[in-house]
Design a protein around this motif. Structure first.
Motif, PDB file in Angstrom:
ATOM      1  N   ILE A  78       6.885   0.587  13.318  1.00 45.52           N
ATOM      2  CA  ILE A  78       6.388  -0.545  12.537  1.00 45.52           C
ATOM      3  C   ILE A  78       7.551  -1.085  11.714  1.00 45.52           C
ATOM      4  O   ILE A  78       8.094  -0.370  10.865  1.00 45.52           O
ATOM      5  N   ASP A  79       7.951  -2.328  11.961  1.00 43.70           N
ATOM      6  CA  ASP A  79       9.071  -2.895  11.202  1.00 43.70           C
ATOM      7  C   ASP A  79       8.641  -4.026  10.268  1.00 43.70           C
ATOM      8  O   ASP A  79       9.492  -4.629   9.606  1.00 43.70           O
ATOM      9  N   GLY A  80       7.353  -4.325  10.192  1.00 43.84           N
ATOM     10  CA  GLY A  80       6.906  -5.369   9.281  1.00 43.84           C
ATOM     11  C   GLY A  80       5.426  -5.268   8.971  1.00 43.84           C
ATOM     12  O   GLY A  80       4.618  -4.894   9.834  1.00 43.84           O
ATOM     13  N   LEU A  81       5.070  -5.560   7.723  1.00 42.88           N
ATOM     14  CA  LEU A  81       3.674  -5.654   7.297  1.00 42.88           C
ATOM     15  C   LEU A  81       3.455  -7.038   6.710  1.00 42.88           C
ATOM     16  O   LEU A  81       4.114  -7.413   5.735  1.00 42.88           O
ATOM     17  N   GLY A  82       2.546  -7.803   7.295  1.00 44.67           N
ATOM     18  CA  GLY A  82       2.226  -9.131   6.801  1.00 44.67           C
ATOM     19  C   GLY A  82       0.739  -9.253   6.512  1.00 44.67           C
ATOM     20  O   GLY A  82      -0.038  -9.646   7.388  1.00 44.67           O
ATOM     21  N   LEU A  83       0.356  -8.898   5.287  1.00 44.22           N
ATOM     22  CA  LEU A  83      -1.061  -8.908   4.890  1.00 44.22           C
ATOM     23  C   LEU A  83      -1.266  -9.800   3.673  1.00 44.22           C
ATOM     24  O   LEU A  83      -2.105  -9.520   2.820  1.00 44.22           O
ATOM     25  N   ASP A  84      -0.504 -10.875   3.587  1.00 44.53           N
ATOM     26  CA  ASP A  84      -0.610 -11.767   2.437  1.00 44.53           C
ATOM     27  C   ASP A  84      -1.877 -12.622   2.514  1.00 44.53           C
ATOM     28  O   ASP A  84      -2.330 -12.989   3.595  1.00 44.53           O
ATOM     29  N   ASN A  85      -2.440 -12.881   1.322  1.00 43.80           N
ATOM     30  CA  ASN A  85      -3.583 -13.795   1.174  1.00 43.80           C
ATOM     31  C   ASN A  85      -4.776 -13.374   2.039  1.00 43.80           C
ATOM     32  O   ASN A  85      -5.379 -14.173   2.738  1.00 43.80           O
ATOM     33  N   GLN A  86      -5.118 -12.092   1.971  1.00 44.83           N
ATOM     34  CA  GLN A  86      -6.224 -11.565   2.775  1.00 44.83           C
ATOM     35  C   GLN A  86      -7.373 -11.037   1.921  1.00 44.83           C
ATOM     36  O   GLN A  86      -8.292 -10.410   2.447  1.00 44.83           O
ATOM     37  N   GLY A  87      -7.331 -11.256   0.622  1.00 40.20           N
ATOM     38  CA  GLY A  87      -8.397 -10.786  -0.248  1.00 40.20           C
ATOM     39  C   GLY A  87      -8.455  -9.283  -0.386  1.00 40.20           C
ATOM     40  O   GLY A  87      -9.530  -8.717  -0.615  1.00 40.20           O
ATOM     41  N   LEU A  88      -7.306  -8.618  -0.269  1.00 40.45           N
ATOM     42  CA  LEU A  88      -7.271  -7.159  -0.312  1.00 40.45           C
ATOM     43  C   LEU A  88      -7.361  -6.645  -1.744  1.00 40.45           C
ATOM     44  O   LEU A  88      -6.879  -7.270  -2.678  1.00 40.45           O
ATOM     45  N   ARG A  89      -7.978  -5.468  -1.894  1.00 41.04           N
ATOM     46  CA  ARG A  89      -8.086  -4.803  -3.186  1.00 41.04           C
ATOM     47  C   ARG A  89      -7.540  -3.391  -3.053  1.00 41.04           C
ATOM     48  O   ARG A  89      -6.909  -3.061  -2.055  1.00 41.04           O
ATOM     49  N   GLY A  90      -7.773  -2.572  -4.056  1.00 38.05           N
ATOM     50  CA  GLY A  90      -7.321  -1.193  -3.967  1.00 38.05           C
ATOM     51  C   GLY A  90      -5.928  -1.018  -4.534  1.00 38.05           C
ATOM     52  O   GLY A  90      -5.529  -1.691  -5.490  1.00 38.05           O
ATOM     53  N   PHE A  91      -5.145  -0.126  -3.922  1.00 34.63           N
ATOM     54  CA  PHE A  91      -3.827   0.244  -4.435  1.00 34.63           C
ATOM     55  C   PHE A  91      -2.911   0.589  -3.271  1.00 34.63           C
ATOM     56  O   PHE A  91      -3.358   0.724  -2.124  1.00 34.63           O
ATOM     57  N   LEU A  92      -1.629   0.724  -3.576  1.00 36.40           N
ATOM     58  CA  LEU A  92      -0.663   1.131  -2.556  1.00 36.40           C
ATOM     59  C   LEU A  92      -0.514   2.652  -2.589  1.00 36.40           C
ATOM     60  O   LEU A  92      -0.178   3.223  -3.630  1.00 36.40           O
ATOM     61  N   PRO A  93      -0.742   3.338  -1.467  1.00 39.43           N
ATOM     62  CA  PRO A  93      -0.626   4.803  -1.457  1.00 39.43           C
ATOM     63  C   PRO A  93       0.824   5.236  -1.320  1.00 39.43           C
ATOM     64  O   PRO A  93       1.684   4.498  -0.812  1.00 39.43           O
ATOM     65  N   ASN A  94       1.119   6.460  -1.758  1.00 43.07           N
ATOM     66  CA  ASN A  94       2.472   6.998  -1.623  1.00 43.07           C
ATOM     67  C   ASN A  94       2.873   7.151  -0.166  1.00 43.07           C
ATOM     68  O   ASN A  94       4.065   7.146   0.161  1.00 43.07           O
ATOM     69  N   GLU A  95       1.878   7.280   0.732  1.00 39.63           N
ATOM     70  CA  GLU A  95       2.178   7.475   2.160  1.00 39.63           C
ATOM     71  C   GLU A  95       2.901   6.288   2.781  1.00 39.63           C
ATOM     72  O   GLU A  95       3.403   6.388   3.901  1.00 39.63           O
ATOM     73  N   ILE A  96       2.976   5.166   2.055  1.00 43.89           N
ATOM     74  CA  ILE A  96       3.660   3.999   2.619  1.00 43.89           C
ATOM     75  C   ILE A  96       5.117   4.306   2.914  1.00 43.89           C
ATOM     76  O   ILE A  96       5.745   3.669   3.768  1.00 43.89           O
ATOM     77  N   SER A  97       5.674   5.309   2.241  1.00 43.46           N
ATOM     78  CA  SER A  97       7.082   5.656   2.466  1.00 43.46           C
ATOM     79  C   SER A  97       7.316   6.193   3.875  1.00 43.46           C
ATOM     80  O   SER A  97       8.450   6.204   4.351  1.00 43.46           O
ATOM     81  N   ALA A  98       6.239   6.660   4.564  1.00 47.13           N
ATOM     82  CA  ALA A  98       6.394   7.151   5.943  1.00 47.13           C
ATOM     83  C   ALA A  98       6.693   6.013   6.910  1.00 47.13           C
ATOM     84  O   ALA A  98       7.124   6.257   8.041  1.00 47.13           O
TER      85      ALA A  98
END
Length: 627
Positions: A426-446
């Motif tokens: 996975i070389d990119g995450l594009g989730l802008d303007n999607q009405g997302l809530r919650g938080f960023l988990p530490n696992e994102i570093s994987a």
């Protein structure tokens, strides 16, 4: 004599034990009745279908049976697009081995008979797309299911359904049937990197389609379906049959049922060639399996029937003499050839030589599919953790593998093939303007290969995880217009490849890390505006005196000690004050007696003083005064 009987008895026991130990266990089987709430048994074989489980979405409902070929089940599970474009059955605890995976499709029962609900969708197994439904499938017996031979090696079976915009995928049932490890070995290309998808199976000269179970076939054959083929058409052949036993039929590794070789098609004088043409997908490899047994009573031995076999006009087998090659009449012979087909048709032709007629008992055609390389497992798990932490809506369809099949990647996840690991990353995450809530988990570093993260214009809160600093390949990080709070992690200063950082429009506070401020001198584009609590770089408010972590700890410790001393002094003062008050109260209660004792002492003192004065006067006047 007794010794001989004992010896025979021991030999019998030993043979029975040996045969018991060497007996092969029954193949592993899993059958799921999709949409069912209880286990189901179906006639005529009383086959067990387990109630629905292991799915990632969908809605159970009643089904309409499309064909007698499909099992007589009354429910199905369908997957509306609102549930996402990718939905899967993830079946666990599947023993490592070689399997026939079969999926039956269904139609949703609807009160309106004119309701058109024939869905068209794609199917993948273990991340590799194996089939795309074509219009009209529900009216063709051989098209109400798809089947593939695949190796399952990680203890799971992932079977996914991908929407194409033409109706909601609807699944009647799933079968996973273990077959011999060497089943359908076709040469050096065969192995764990290959899937064989069944294109067709024809029982020539037979007027009725049958499964292996209808032929009383061995269970290690996988319960294959054989479509009837009474004639190739145009009076070019005739059907023949026999009740004689067929030798070398139900043998490992393919275990073909003996009855398959008891019918056949034979060419005639009107049309000596036997020819069968079928539609296929172009530019694919196909493994062709041809079945023969000499059951024609007019052919009495070797050399009486000889023919060539051609595929799309090219000779693949020359001078085929079934009796000679199989070893005898009424003996099974199987020939296999893998060919590349560039066009849209595949034609198998049996051309007689020296005036003899051709014969064929059955035909199998498989598409050879190279399995897709999967996404690195750690990155899949990281995306699953992100999906959970952000409460990603089902419409995203984050089910199955993020990158494969390549025709159906996950929305918002950009994939790239890594040649060094031979895996997708996975070389990119594009989730802008999607009405997302919650938080960023530490696992994102994987997701250590990420180059871009764009989560802007959502409602994500909490702290920015310091673990992001471990994604050293990151070039763009856009978290703007969310609800992030706390300070900016110092670890972001370790992202030496970072070219653009947008943290504006959040609730961040504290000093901007010095390493990030220094990067501005090298042309990086950073935006920290609209964070009332941030300070420390041009464009933001000035920060107060900067204290090191040690100094902050020292100040906190000193303040704690001072507070403790103040508490102790206050307690001592209070205690002393209480003692004084208690003494005054005691003195007030004893005042009259104290006053009396003072007056008595004064009187005694005055008496002593008076007597002493009289004595002194007498001494001064002399004796005369005493006479």
């Amino acid at each position: 004599m007794l010794r001989f009987i004992i010896l025979q008895t021991w030999l019998l026991v030993f043979c029975l034990a040996l045969s018991t130990c060497s007996a092969r266990n029954a193949p592993w089987v899993m059958r799921i009745s999709c949409g069912a709430r209880v286990n189901v048994h179906t006639p005529p074989t009383n086959t067990l279908w387990y109630k629905d489980f292991a799915y990632t979405g969908g809605i159970p409902t009643n089904s309409t049976r499309t064909s007698y070929v499909a099992p007589p089940l009354k429910t199905l599970r369908y997957f509306p697009l609102s549930e996402g474009p990718n939905n899967c059955y993830n079946i666990k605890r599947v023993p490592k081995g070689h399997y026939s995976v079969r999926v039956f499709f269904g139609l949703v029962a609807h009160p309106d008979p004119n309701f058109d609900n024939e869905p068209l969708f794609d199917i993948s197994v273990e991340g590799s797309q194996i089939y795309s439904l074509q219009s009209g499938w529900s009216s063709h017996d051989e098209q109400v299911f798809t089947e593939a031979l695949v190796f399952l090696t990680d203890g799971t079976a992932s079977i996914c359904f991908h929407s194409t915009g033409h109706g909601d995928p609807a699944i009647l049932s799933i079968e996973i049937l273990e077959v011999d490890d060497k089943a359908y070995y076709f040469g050096s290309e065969w192995g764990r990197g290959v899937i064989l998808r069944t294109v067709t199976r024809l029982s020539c000269g037979n007027g009725k389609s049958k499964f292996d179970v209808d032929y009383s076939g061995d269970r290690w054959g996988g319960d294959r379906f054989w479509s009837r083929m009474p004639s190739f058409g145009q009076s070019s052949d005739k059907a023949i049959s026999t009740e004689n036993k067929i030798k070398k039929a139900s043998y490992a590794p393919n275990y073909y049922p003996e009855a398959l070789y008891q019918t056949a098609l034979v060419s005639t004088d009107i049309q000596p060639d036997l020819s069968y043409t079928m539609d296929v997908d172009p530019n694919r490899n196909y493994s062709i399996w041809l079945h023969f047994a000499e059951i024609d009573v007019s052919v009495t031995g070797v050399g009486k029937r000889v023919f060539d076999i051609l595929v799309n006009g090219n000779i693949v087998f020359q001078g085929v003499d079934v009796s000679k090659m199989s070893g005898d009449r009424y003996t099974a012979l199987v020939l296999n050839k893998t060919v590349t087909v560039n066009g849209r048709t595949l034609t198998i032709t049996l051309h007689p030589k020296e005036g003899s007629h051709a014969i064929i008992n059955a035909i199998e055609v498989f598409e050879v599919i190279t399995t897709e390389s999967k996404t690195i497992l750690e990155e899949v798990r990281a995306l699953q953790a992100l999906k959970s932490a952000l409460g990603l809506p089902p419409r995203f369809g984050w089910n199955g593998d993020p990158c494969v099949p390549q025709q159906h990647p996950w929305n918002g996840a950009d994939c790239q093939f890594d040649t060094s690991s031979q895996k997708w990353i996975i070389d990119g995450l594009g989730l802008d303007n999607q009405g997302l809530r919650g938080f960023l988990p530490n696992e994102i570093s994987a997701l250590r290969h990420l180059q871009t993260i764009n989560l802007s214009t959502n409602s994500i809160g909490g702290h920015i995880p310091s673990s992001i600093g471990a994604i050293t390949s990151l070039e763009i990080l856009d978290l703007s217009y969310n609800f992030f709070n706390g300070s900016i992690p110092e670890s972001l200063g370790q992202l030496t490849s970072l070219r653009r950082l947008n943290l504006n429009g959040n609730s961040l506070s504290g000093r901007v890390p010095a390493a990030l401020g220094g990067r501005l001198l090298y042309g990086a584009s950073f935006n920290f505006t609209d964070n009332a609590g941030l300070c420390g770089i041009p464009g933001l408010r000035a920060c107060g005196p900067h204290l090191s972590a040690g100094a902050k700890i020292g100040i906190a410790f000193g303040a704690s000690v001072a507070f403790l001393l103040m508490v102790i002094c206050s307690m001592c003062w209070w205690k002393r004050r209480q003692n004084i008050l208690r003494a005054q109260q005691i003195a007030a209660r004893g005042a009259p007696y104290a006053k009396a004792r003072t007056h008595m002492a004064h009187d005694i003192q005055m008496t002593r003083h008076y007597n002493h004065g009289q004595a002194r006067t007498a001494a001064e006047n002399g004796p005369s005064l005493l006479s």
